[in-house]
Design an enzyme around this catalytic site. Structure first.
Site, mmCIF file in Angstrom:
data_model
loop_
_atom_site.group_PDB
_atom_site.id
_atom_site.type_symbol
_atom_site.label_atom_id
_atom_site.label_comp_id
_atom_site.label_asym_id
_atom_site.label_seq_id
_atom_site.Cartn_x
_atom_site.Cartn_y
_atom_site.Cartn_z
ATOM 1 N N ILE B 90 0.820 -1.211 0.000
ATOM 2 C CA ILE B 90 0.000 0.000 0.000
ATOM 3 C C ILE B 90 0.844 1.246 0.000
ATOM 4 O O ILE B 90 0.340 2.345 0.006
ATOM 5 C CB ILE B 90 -0.987 0.055 1.197
ATOM 6 N N GLY B 93 7.872 3.418 -2.588
ATOM 7 C CA GLY B 93 8.878 4.372 -2.155
ATOM 8 C C GLY B 93 10.122 3.683 -1.672
ATOM 9 O O GLY B 93 10.079 2.614 -1.098
ATOM 10 N N GLY B 94 11.211 4.323 -1.904
ATOM 11 C CA GLY B 94 12.499 3.727 -1.563
ATOM 12 C C GLY B 94 12.646 3.444 -0.093
ATOM 13 O O GLY B 94 13.186 2.436 0.312
ATOM 14 N N MET B 95 12.141 4.324 0.731
ATOM 15 C CA MET B 95 12.361 4.131 2.158
ATOM 16 C C MET B 95 11.135 3.609 2.870
ATOM 17 O O MET B 95 11.184 3.249 4.023
ATOM 18 C CB MET B 95 12.778 5.459 2.797
ATOM 19 N N VAL B 98 5.450 -0.261 2.857
ATOM 20 C CA VAL B 98 4.290 -0.443 3.725
ATOM 21 C C VAL B 98 3.314 -1.404 3.050
ATOM 22 O O VAL B 98 3.048 -1.270 1.864
ATOM 23 C CB VAL B 98 3.571 0.901 3.977
ATOM 24 N N ASP B 207 8.368 15.176 10.087
ATOM 25 C CA ASP B 207 8.058 15.015 8.666
ATOM 26 C C ASP B 207 6.585 15.273 8.408
ATOM 27 O O ASP B 207 5.924 14.503 7.708
ATOM 28 C CB ASP B 207 8.447 13.595 8.219
#
Lengths: 190, 982
Positions: B90, B93-95, B98, B207
């Site tokens: 879901i 993204g590289g980091m 999820v 963030d």
């Protein structure tokens, strides 16, 4: 799939089996879609504890695609061989594109250690295996065929024996040495 | 390698293997005789043979299928980590890896965030990951995502959090034309509240950005009031590259490349973050200020082409002025949050919260003089609001500025109140909302155009002046025409006949009316009626959907089912019915769930609904077919349990559709944007809306609503007329009624807020007791043979599965875990529970009531089963190559049916003597019939004359029946100006 599309796949398959390499390139996107559906189907069945019968599923995929009346399969072996080849191409291509995605095709400014972004996952294994298999086939075509039929085509030992017109004992011998050779090849690369 | 050498190697390898392991070395000594290189090669192969194990033993497809199926870069999908089974990705993204996962132990869905594999060896980083996760899990706040678990499995570190369905603030900002002031305030207040709670515990988020703020999707809440959840507290930092210098900003930006915009993440950084200095709570407030700015203006305050440019802008430039529409007070709050010197900013989240709250109160009071205040942002929270009023020398001008904004917040409140009332009382009466006129806000109005309750289908003319409707009267139907401006006027335009009319569509010019008419057992045909009332002409035979015109009106598209081949085709023909050609062909057995299609205003694509399996069991998606080449692709990732009707909006910006979000919800009217694929609900009540028709300017929408009122009645089996009512709520039993062995009734009912739950009552109507009360809908009960358990369907985990509870409501336990399961039926003399898989196929399975592996019973398109009293047979829907559904009698083990009977409405029950089947007669006033198994003619069981039957059950002793009876009314609803709400 419309009957036109089915016809097209059939024509491409015939062309390919007759030696037209370019037909494969056109064939793959068509088969790819079916394969996705297949994979979905496989995942659902796995959810409820059924064991997979790869050959059955692969056959199913191909039978769905082609207009059986028009393709003169020389024999089952021919059919198996083609489907294994096709499967190999599709799966390896798929694995290759995943590898690329992981490296981040659109990142222009990767200034740090690439190792952070790429994690060695099964995707790269399949690509490496494919390359090793190509090398093996150059040395020993029959062993290469055995691996292609069994690993990519999912054929059993008996089915492989039938496809290649050799005994099951021979299949086992070819398989065990090919496996050992490929294993070394991959681990020495790593 | 030379061929001979290779041969040698081959032979040696196998010969060596034939030796006993302890003899091999000696054997090789002898055979290699000094050829060291050969010996080494053989040994290498032998070594590999030992170690290879399961290397390439499993065929490639099995290995690759998962990633192929889900097209994920990471093959973690489908695996089980510890007690979490990973369902799908879901978050890309590289980091941020999820996943949506199922907690197998607790039976709930969670979001599983995995620490990237490459960090697993970094013990320092892992320790801090865990520490921060633990600290964040100590945060217990409704607006902060709950952390359930942290741990490690299969070599991956993970954090399991609650799984929230909703859209990110990023999506909301991108999609909606402009956010209403009230909503902006509601969102930012919730985030500020969350920040206050976290800061109080010493946790800085670091963030805050629209991607980390989720607006929770909850169909029970009012549209404009959405619950906010903030993600990733304190975690964001740990999954990033560590950098103590000013490199942090650049690095972080680069690492988030996969999330889309390279620039995006830098935009929300505070000056001190951008400089790589130490950050504290005030940095979060800056970030919140930028988010607030963006919500108000739709642009980020600090931008640039490269990360460096953005950072320079953050450090040195002032953001562009916010437009005059925004209250001065709010501008001031934003400006204070965005002071570059952190000493001059809001020092605490509480301060910012106070100011925002003040503003919200003033906005509310000003527009609703009766004093109704919007307290929703404090719902569920216990906050002591510091009544600290920040000094404001311009206080008066603020109030004046607030007064200047007529209508906005007030209208929001009034709509939500009326919607709330509507939900509770049922919008049966005329509701016309004429709100305070406002230049910046179009009011949506809903009018009931008819009140006869007998309208089956309706369409509005392109110019919006006429509505044509199909009115049913017993077995006959007739077409009527009504002028919108004078609703009392109603004129029939044809004769009543024993025909079913559907698919009313006007031609583009509005001169002709098209419809499909089905007579008795013949296939339906497409007719054109010139003018409204002219003599109709048949255009195309065997048409199963309404037609949808091309933009130039010269062609139309429609669907046709071809049962002998089990297929559905999408066809295009000329407007006079000639020149039919096939565009797409699909498998009917499960692929095409509804016969409707719609041609886009630019003529390029035709949309129709398609079944595709997914984990949630809501399997309908919308697919667009390119007219030019017949290629198809989905137009949205949104899934529904059912989609009934579609219509494109005239500017091609999206479609209006009617559909059910999941099996337990009513079918509502939605707007789906194109090509964005974003979804937005237009109606918000408990009624089912089925058809959709738009005027040419797409300002008015006509739909037919259906409202059910149902109650439970008990009658003796042989004298159904002697029935007495035992429940008095409005929605009892529609979704299931069943008996316990000791003569009580268990049924499903919708309570005031629309949620379905199971109830139990004595056969005399006394001792009503609620059995389920958790989150989620619970319906379709079936009691086990020994009376100990009740099996039912629940969507509490987010998708439909079979559950069981003890007959007193305790000890809930999940029984199925597949893609989605429905319609449990307990066997009368064994532990088996039969059910249907909620894909389009609805094939039949069974599972033990004690739980375990499901067993496939009928592997073809089917539906709800009924089990014979002796437990040896099941009756289930059977689809065979004629244009109708029938019923098959199968042996209890499944397989092929022994007998096929001509029942098309679904069998409700066997008679107690096991010799006949009870089913619903499919005429408007519904009654029950009995069809003997031996094929002799059916008989009538009940003789109700004035209502519909929704569900039915025979008591265990065969002496009584329980029925859910009531009315189902259909009326035409006109919705104007629904687009203003986007």
């Amino acid at each position: 799939m419309t009957s036109d599309a089915r016809h097209e796949v059939t024509q491409l398959l015939i062309a390919w089996s007759d030696g037209d390499r370019s037909a494969l390139g056109k064939l793959m996107p068509l088969v790819d879609k079916e394969l996705h559906r297949l994979a979905h189907h496989y995942m659902r069945r796995e959810n409820v504890g059924h064991t997979l019968q790869t050959t059955a599923l692969v056959n199913e995929a191909f039978l769905k695609l082609i207009d059986q009346k028009h393709v003169q399969w020389k024999n089952r072996a021919h059919f198996f061989a083609l489907s294994a080849q096709l499967m190999r191409r599709i799966l390896v291509d798929h694995a290759r594109s995943r590898q690329y995605a992981k490296r981040g095709g659109d990142a222009q400014r990767i200034t740090f250690d690439e190792a952070l972004v790429v994690s060695g996952e099964k995707g790269s294994d399949l690509v490496a295996l494919d390359e090793a298999l190509t090398k093996l086939t150059a040395i020993d075509p029959r062993k290469g065929k055995v691996v292609e039929l069994r690993f990519f085509g999912g054929l059993s030992v008996e089915e492989t024996a039938e496809a290649l017109k050799i005994s099951t004992v021979t299949v086992m011998r070819e398989w065990s040495m090919a496996k050992a050779w490929l294993y070394n090849s991959l681990n020495n690369e790593a | 390698m030379k061929p001979e050498r290779w041969q040698q190697l081959d032979q040696l390898f196998h010969s060596a293997l034939e030796q006993a392991p302890d003899q091999r070395a000696a054997f090789l000594d002898k055979v290699c005789a000094g050829d060291e290189s050969l010996r080494r090669q053989v040994e290498a192969l032998l070594g590999a043979h030992e170690k290879a194990g399961s290397f390439i033993q499993k065929p490639a497809l099995e290995v690759e299928a998962r990633s192929l199926a889900y097209d994920q870069p990471d093959s973690v999908v489908g695996q089980t980590l510890g007690h979490y089974k990973i369902i799908t990705s879901i978050g890309a993204g590289g980091m941020g890896e999820v996943y949506l996962a199922q907690d197998i132990q607790l039976g709930r869905k969670v979001a599983l965030k995995l620490l990237p594999a490459e960090f697993t060896q970094d013990s320092d980083r892992v320790r801090r990951f865990q520490q921060e996760a633990r600290a964040a899990s100590a945060l217990n706040h409704p607006n902060i995502i709950t952390i359930h678990d942290i741990g490690q499995a299969e070599g991956r570190h993970f954090i399991a959090t609650e799984y929230i369905e909703g859209e990110t603030l990023r999506q909301t900002i991108n999609v909606s034309k402009s956010l209403q002031l009230g909503e902006v305030l509601s969102i930012v207040l919730q985030v500020a509240d969350a920040l206050a709670a976290a800061h109080a515990k010493g946790i800085v988020h670091r963030d805050i950005k629209p991607e980390n703020i989720i607006l929770v999707r909850d169909s029970h809440l009012q549209q404009k009031e959405r619950f906010v959840k903030v993600l990733d507290f304190g975690i964001a930092k740990l999954t990033e590259q560590e950098a103590g210098t000013e490199g942090e900003a650049t690095t972080r930006v680069l690492l988030n490349t996969h999330e889309g915009s390279v620039i995006g993440t830098a935009s929300y950084m505070s000056p001190e973050q951008a400089r790589g200095e130490k950050v504290d709570a005030r940095s979060d407030l800056w970030s919140l200020g930028t988010v607030l700015y963006e919500m108000l203006t739709k642009e980020a305050p600090f931008g640039g082409d490269t990360a460096q440019d953005v950072i320079a802008s953050i450090l040195k430039e002032e953001p562009p002025e916010i437009s005059a529409d925004v209250p001065d007070r709010l501008k001031w709050i934003v400006e204070k949050a965005l002071r570059k010197d952190k000493e001059e900013r809001y020092q605490t989240a509480r301060e910012m919260f106070s100011d925002l709250r003040m503003l919200q109160k003033l906005e509310n009071e000003r527009s609703v003089p009766t004093g109704v205040t919007d307290d929703r942002s404090t719902r569920g929270n216990t906050i002591q609001v510091q009544a600290k009023i920040v000094g404001d020398t311009a206080g008066n001008s603020f109030l004046n500025a607030v007064r200047r904004h007529t209508g906005l917040v007030g209208i929001l409140l009034v709509i939500s109140i009326i919607a709330a009332l509507g939900t509770v009382f049922g919008l049966r009466k005329l509701i016309r909302i004429n709100l305070m006129p406002s230049s910046s806000f179009q009011d949506m109005s809903m009018t009931e155009l008819t009140s006869s309750g007998k309208v089956i289908d309706a369409a509005i003319s392109p110019d919006g002046k006429f509505v044509v409707q199909v009115v049913a009267d017993g077995e006959q139907q007739r077409l009527w025409m009504k002028q919108v401006s004078s609703p009392a006027s109603e004129v029939p335009i044809n004769e009543a006949a024993k025909t079913t009319y559907t698919g009313l569509t006007f031609s583009k010019s509005g001169d002709d009316l098209f419809y499909t008419a089905c007579e008795n057992k013949l296939p339906c045909s497409l007719y054109r009626m010139p003018g409204l009332g002219g003599a109709p002409r048949k255009l195309v035979t065997d048409v199963d959907s309404s037609v949808s015109f091309s933009p130039d009106g010269k062609q139309f598209a429609y669907l046709r089912g071809i049962p002998p081949q089990g297929e559905v085709t999408l066809l295009i023909a000329n407007a006079d019915g000639t020149g039919e050609r096939e565009i797409v062909r699909r498998n009917m057995g499960g692929d095409v769930p509804a016969f409707v299609c719609s041609w886009s205003p630019d003529g390029k694509v035709i949309i129709y609904p398609l079944n595709s399996s997914d984990e949630s069991g809501n399997s309908v998606t919308l697919v667009g077919v390119q007219v030019a080449d017949g290629s198809e692709k989905p137009i949205s990732s949104r899934r529904w349990a059912k989609v009934d009707h579609l219509a494109w909006v005239n500017d091609g910006s999206g479609l209006v559709l009617t559909g059910r979000e999941n099996h337990g919800s009513p079918s509502q009217v939605w707007f789906l944007s194109y090509p964005g694929g974003q979804v937005h609900k237009i109606t918000n009540d408990l009624k089912d809306y089925v058809s959709v028709s738009l005027t040419a300017d797409s300002a008015t929408l006509v739909t037919v609503d259906s409202e059910q009122v149902s109650n439970i009645w008990i009658a003796p089996y042989d004298n159904a007329r002697d029935a007495s009512q035992i429940t008095g709520n409005k929605f009892d039993g529609v979704e299931g009624v069943t008996w316990t062995p000791d003569g009580r009734i268990i049924y499903a009912s919708r309570t005031g807020n629309g949620k379905l739950d199971l109830w139990k009552v004595d056969a005399n109507g006394k001792e009503q007791k609620r059995l389920t009360a958790d989150e989620g809908n619970n319906w379709s009960p079936s009691v086990s043979a020994d009376g100990r358990y009740v099996t039912f369907v629940s969507d509490r985990t987010g998708s439909d599965h079979i559950w069981r509870i003890d007959v007193d409501g305790s000890n809930a336990r999940q029984l199925t875990y597949g893609v989605g399961e429905l319609n449990p039926q307990c066997s009368p003399n064994s532990d088996w529970v039969f059910y249907n898989l909620s894909t389009g196929k609805n094939d039949v399975w069974k599972v033990s009531i004690q739980g375990g592996e499901p067993v496939h019973i009928v592997d073809k398109a089917s539906g709800v089963v009924a089990i014979s009293p002796n437990g040896k047979w099941i009756a289930a829907p059977y689809h065979d190559p004629t244009p109708k559904w029938k019923t098959g009698i199968y042996p209890i083990e499944g397989g092929e049916p022994n007998k096929i009977l001509d029942i098309s409405t679904g069998v409700l029950s066997w008679t107690p003597d096991g010799r006949a089947l009870v089913y619903l007669d499919n005429v408007d006033v519904q009654n029950l019939n009995i069809q003997p198994i031996d094929g002799s003619p059916p008989k009538r069981l009940t003789n109700f004359t004035d209502s519909r039957l929704f569900s039915f059950a025979i008591s265990a002793d065969g002496k009584r029946i329980a029925v859910a009876r009531g009315t189902l009314t259909h009326d035409v609803v006109l919705i104007k100006d629904f687009r203003g709400q986007q």
